[in-house]
Write a protein that holds these residues in place. Sequence first.
Motif, short mmCIF file in Angstrom:
data_model
loop_
_atom_site.label_atom_id
_atom_site.label_comp_id
_atom_site.label_asym_id
_atom_site.label_seq_id
_atom_site.Cartn_x
_atom_site.Cartn_y
_atom_site.Cartn_z
N VAL A 113 -1.42 -2.21 -5.23
CA VAL A 113 -2.14 -0.96 -5.53
C VAL A 113 -3.11 -0.61 -4.40
O VAL A 113 -3.21 0.56 -4.00
CB VAL A 113 -2.91 -1.09 -6.87
CG1 VAL A 113 -3.90 0.05 -7.05
CG2 VAL A 113 -1.92 -1.10 -8.03
N GLU A 114 -3.81 -1.59 -3.89
CA GLU A 114 -4.77 -1.34 -2.81
C GLU A 114 -4.05 -0.78 -1.57
O GLU A 114 -4.53 0.16 -0.93
CB GLU A 114 -5.52 -2.62 -2.46
CG GLU A 114 -6.52 -3.05 -3.52
CD GLU A 114 -7.13 -4.42 -3.25
OE1 GLU A 114 -6.56 -5.15 -2.41
OE2 GLU A 114 -8.15 -4.75 -3.88
N SER A 135 -2.65 2.82 -2.43
CA SER A 135 -3.75 3.80 -2.49
C SER A 135 -4.20 4.18 -1.08
O SER A 135 -4.39 5.37 -0.78
CB SER A 135 -4.93 3.23 -3.27
OG SER A 135 -4.57 2.91 -4.60
N ARG A 179 -3.78 7.91 0.61
CA ARG A 179 -4.99 8.61 1.07
C ARG A 179 -4.85 9.05 2.53
O ARG A 179 -5.47 10.02 2.95
CB ARG A 179 -6.22 7.71 0.93
CG ARG A 179 -6.90 7.77 -0.42
CD ARG A 179 -8.27 7.14 -0.39
NE ARG A 179 -8.20 5.71 -0.15
CZ ARG A 179 -8.16 4.79 -1.11
NH1 ARG A 179 -8.17 5.17 -2.38
NH2 ARG A 179 -8.10 3.50 -0.82
N THR A 216 -2.69 3.05 -11.83
CA THR A 216 -3.90 2.55 -11.17
C THR A 216 -4.10 3.23 -9.83
O THR A 216 -5.23 3.58 -9.45
CB THR A 216 -3.83 1.02 -10.98
OG1 THR A 216 -3.50 0.41 -12.23
CG2 THR A 216 -5.15 0.48 -10.50
N THR A 217 -3.03 3.46 -9.10
CA THR A 217 -3.12 4.16 -7.82
C THR A 217 -3.69 5.56 -8.02
O THR A 217 -4.59 5.99 -7.27
CB THR A 217 -1.74 4.25 -7.15
OG1 THR A 217 -1.29 2.93 -6.81
CG2 THR A 217 -1.79 5.10 -5.90
N LYS A 236 -7.36 5.55 -8.65
CA LYS A 236 -8.11 5.30 -7.42
C LYS A 236 -8.06 6.49 -6.46
O LYS A 236 -8.84 6.56 -5.52
CB LYS A 236 -7.60 4.04 -6.72
CG LYS A 236 -7.63 2.78 -7.55
CD LYS A 236 -8.92 2.61 -8.33
CE LYS A 236 -10.14 2.36 -7.45
NZ LYS A 236 -11.38 2.16 -8.26
N LEU A 237 -7.15 7.43 -6.70
CA LEU A 237 -7.07 8.64 -5.87
C LEU A 237 -7.84 9.80 -6.49
O LEU A 237 -7.79 10.92 -5.98
CB LEU A 237 -5.61 9.04 -5.66
CG LEU A 237 -4.76 8.09 -4.81
CD1 LEU A 237 -3.34 8.61 -4.71
CD2 LEU A 237 -5.36 7.91 -3.42
#
Length: 302
Positions: A54-55, A58, A62, A213-214, A217-218
């Motif tokens: 996910v990190e 993301s 971005r 989750t992505t 976080k966006l």
Amino acid sequence: MKMELSELTTEKRNPDSMNLDEMSPMEILQTINNEDKKVALAVETVLPQIETAVEQISAALRNGGRLFYVGAGTSGRLGVIDASECPPTFMTPSDLVQTVMAGGNDAFFNAVEGTEDQEVQGEIDLKARNVTDHDVVVGITASGRTPYPVGALKYANQLGAYTIALACNKNSLISNFADCAIEAIVGPEILTGSTRMKAATAHKMILNMISTTTMVKLGKVHENLMVDVHASNYKLKERAKRTVIEATNVSYEEAENVLEQTNYRVKPAIVMIEAAVSYKKAEEAIVCTKGFVREAINYIDR
């Protein structure tokens, strides 16, 4: 190859279903249900790897990258399901999350035999999407050895794209070609080798986790509300109204009035109400805070 397959956990016989053909319907259902309970526990053990995925995803999105799911058969279909839900749920561009499926789109409905056995086809199909080193490629295969996604990951690695493998066997072949390997070991299937069952359930859970989750976080979620929902029909317009009401505690009429000013875009509607500003000011704040509603409200208030 035959010996290799027989040694995979996903191909072994389940000792609790050896007499499946002699069970009553309820006994079969209970056996399936008991096995399904093990799936969430198996997924729990790989949460750290999912977090890493996910990190990376993301960060890539971005910075202008895209997310590609690659798979054959059930694995490919799971990718299609998850990717196709991103535009209506999070108002993402249609090409932001894509699925590359062995046999093409027609294989979603009808099996296209043989395509999954060609590593080079995975490369060819990924190449056709103009994948770059800004993108992330996820290879999905229950066995962990399906040539099609393996070939795709090999090609992605050559480009410098970040690669992720989803499998249901330990030390899977595909894991050797992934920057992040996620191996959810769910054990033998009730119906021997039928990885559309527990293995597929595990992978659907993981894909749901990754995409949701992505998107959180966006900045596409406020509290636990879908604030980037694409209100393209009556049902979704009503959902948009309820979302604004839940977030701001205004009346139905006020929510409707503000949403009409924003062309039913929920984010600016919430910011307009919470910060008592015009549509233009709300939009400016959302842009300045990279799409996060809470931060946009605080940005205006300070």
